[in-house]
Design an enzyme around this catalytic site. Structure first.
Site, mmCIF file in Angstrom:
data_model
loop_
_atom_site.group_PDB
_atom_site.id
_atom_site.type_symbol
_atom_site.label_atom_id
_atom_site.label_comp_id
_atom_site.label_asym_id
_atom_site.label_seq_id
_atom_site.Cartn_x
_atom_site.Cartn_y
_atom_site.Cartn_z
ATOM 1 N N ASP A 189 83.311 25.498 1.684
ATOM 2 C CA ASP A 189 84.423 26.154 0.988
ATOM 3 C C ASP A 189 84.277 26.042 -0.536
ATOM 4 O O ASP A 189 85.185 26.369 -1.283
ATOM 5 C CB ASP A 189 85.771 25.572 1.445
ATOM 6 C CG ASP A 189 85.889 24.075 1.143
ATOM 7 O OD1 ASP A 189 84.932 23.484 0.586
ATOM 8 O OD2 ASP A 189 86.942 23.494 1.464
ATOM 9 N N HIS A 229 83.743 23.165 -2.210
ATOM 10 C CA HIS A 229 84.207 21.907 -2.821
ATOM 11 C C HIS A 229 83.040 21.099 -3.392
ATOM 12 O O HIS A 229 81.913 21.177 -2.903
ATOM 13 C CB HIS A 229 85.060 21.072 -1.847
ATOM 14 C CG HIS A 229 84.334 20.467 -0.701
ATOM 15 N ND1 HIS A 229 84.777 20.536 0.606
ATOM 16 C CD2 HIS A 229 83.184 19.741 -0.630
ATOM 17 C CE1 HIS A 229 83.957 19.879 1.394
ATOM 18 N NE2 HIS A 229 82.964 19.394 0.675
ATOM 19 N N ASP A 240 83.541 9.916 -3.910
ATOM 20 C CA ASP A 240 84.744 9.978 -3.088
ATOM 21 C C ASP A 240 84.716 8.975 -1.938
ATOM 22 O O ASP A 240 83.678 8.368 -1.657
ATOM 23 C CB ASP A 240 84.965 11.402 -2.541
ATOM 24 C CG ASP A 240 83.661 12.076 -2.102
ATOM 25 O OD1 ASP A 240 82.679 11.356 -1.845
ATOM 26 O OD2 ASP A 240 83.622 13.309 -2.006
ATOM 27 N N GLU A 281 88.995 20.339 -3.356
ATOM 28 C CA GLU A 281 89.100 21.485 -2.458
ATOM 29 C C GLU A 281 89.628 22.716 -3.200
ATOM 30 O O GLU A 281 90.242 22.575 -4.271
ATOM 31 C CB GLU A 281 90.055 21.130 -1.302
ATOM 32 C CG GLU A 281 89.580 19.990 -0.412
ATOM 33 C CD GLU A 281 88.498 20.416 0.585
ATOM 34 O OE1 GLU A 281 87.759 21.386 0.330
ATOM 35 O OE2 GLU A 281 88.391 19.754 1.630
HETATM 36 C C1 F6R Z 1 80.243 13.797 -0.431
HETATM 37 C C2 F6R Z 1 80.892 14.914 -1.120
HETATM 38 C C3 F6R Z 1 80.958 16.269 -0.518
HETATM 39 C C4 F6R Z 1 79.620 16.738 0.073
HETATM 40 C C5 F6R Z 1 79.748 18.134 0.658
HETATM 41 C C6 F6R Z 1 78.473 18.602 1.297
HETATM 42 O O1 F6R Z 1 80.338 12.625 -1.199
HETATM 43 O O2 F6R Z 1 81.401 14.687 -2.154
HETATM 44 O O3 F6R Z 1 81.352 17.169 -1.521
HETATM 45 O O4 F6R Z 1 78.639 16.723 -0.931
HETATM 46 O O5 F6R Z 1 80.779 18.137 1.620
HETATM 47 O O6 F6R Z 1 78.217 17.805 2.408
HETATM 48 P P1 F6R Z 1 76.835 17.901 3.200
HETATM 49 O O7 F6R Z 1 75.779 17.416 2.296
HETATM 50 O O8 F6R Z 1 77.029 16.998 4.387
HETATM 51 O O9 F6R Z 1 76.674 19.336 3.576
#
Ligand code: F6R
Length: 236
Positions: A136, A138, A67, A143
């Site tokens: 959440d 994701h 992303d 989302e």
């Molecule tokens: C990042 C991504 C997100 C993160 C998720 C967890 O490329 O796709 O889904 O993997 O938000 O983020 P952290 O590792 O910062 O807790």
């Protein structure tokens, strides 16, 4: 699904890096699906170490990231392209042209999504997809919703995600509200999935995703339908 619980972030990072290293060693021209965020930083450090020791060779690897924020160029230090360059790509012998991140500055994001999915298909799909998980549920920036979205697509981030991302920005106002994310199709078509999560605050959502109802309201729950998922979790 293999669920591995470890005692520290260091152990999580080592195990995750070993799984990725074994993928690269067994298929040197593999396609790695990569993630940003705080979870993979230690994993990338280990991979850099292995590469610098001469134990790992990225010269024929291709990478596709999950992303990118909408509106941030790769030069912006908050962009995911910048994150990948500074946390991994600049320090290993991967060929920069073989590293792909969705273009969050594309004029037509729907079109960018289609092109990104075509690129992944043309590469022969993803061999190993690394994932983190949001509070959440994701994965990528898919989302919670009423339905799963297959294609790479633009998204409006959830307030809880914006809040979680704020730790990386000077002020709340600077946190982008929109992103472009790989959809569930490319993720679910990856041959292997490796999900890493650390911190006691991730435990509840992880259990819900792995053992609860499969629902787009908990996007990561779709992984229960994937034949080869490894989850590594450290509460610390
Ligand atoms: C990042 C991504 C997100 C993160 C998720 C967890 O490329 O796709 O889904 O993997 O938000 O983020 P952290 O590792 O910062 O807790």
């Amino acid at each position: 699904m293999r669920f591995i619980t470890v005692n520290s972030y260091e152990e999580l990072s080592r195990k995750a890096a070993n799984i990725i290293a074994s993928q690269v060693i067994s298929k040197p021209n593999c396609v790695l699906g990569l993630a940003t965020g705080s979870s993979p930083v230690g994993t990338y450090k280990k991979l850099i170490e292995y590469c610098n020791n001469g134990d790992l060779d990225f010269s024929t690897v291709t990478s596709v990231n999950l992303d990118e924020y909408v509106g941030l160029t790769g030069e912006n230090d908050q962009s995911y392209r910048y994150f990948m360059n500074t946390n991994l790509f600049n320090h290993v012998n991967i060929i920069p042209e073989n590293t792909y991140v969705p273009n969050g500055c594309a004029e037509n994001l729907e079109e960018e999504g289609k092109n990104y999915d075509k690129l992944i298909a043309d590469l022969g799909g993803i061999d190993l997809q690394l994932l983190g998980i949001g509070l959440d549920g994701h994965i990528g920036f898919n989302e919670p919703d009423e339905f799963f979205v297959g294609a790479t697509h633009p998204v409006t981030l959830d307030p809880s995600t914006i809040e979680a991302n704020a730790r990386f920005f000077v002020s709340m106002d600077e946190v982008p509200r929109k992103a472009i994310t790989m959809g569930m199709m490319s993720i679910m078509q990856a041959k292997k999935i490796l999900l890493i999560a650390n911190g006691s605050n991730k435990k509840e959502i992880l259990e819900k995703a792995m053992y609860g109802e499969i629902t787009p309201k908990v996007p990561a729950s779709i992984l229960q339908l994937h034949p080869d998922v490894t989850v590594i979790f450290s509460e610390n």
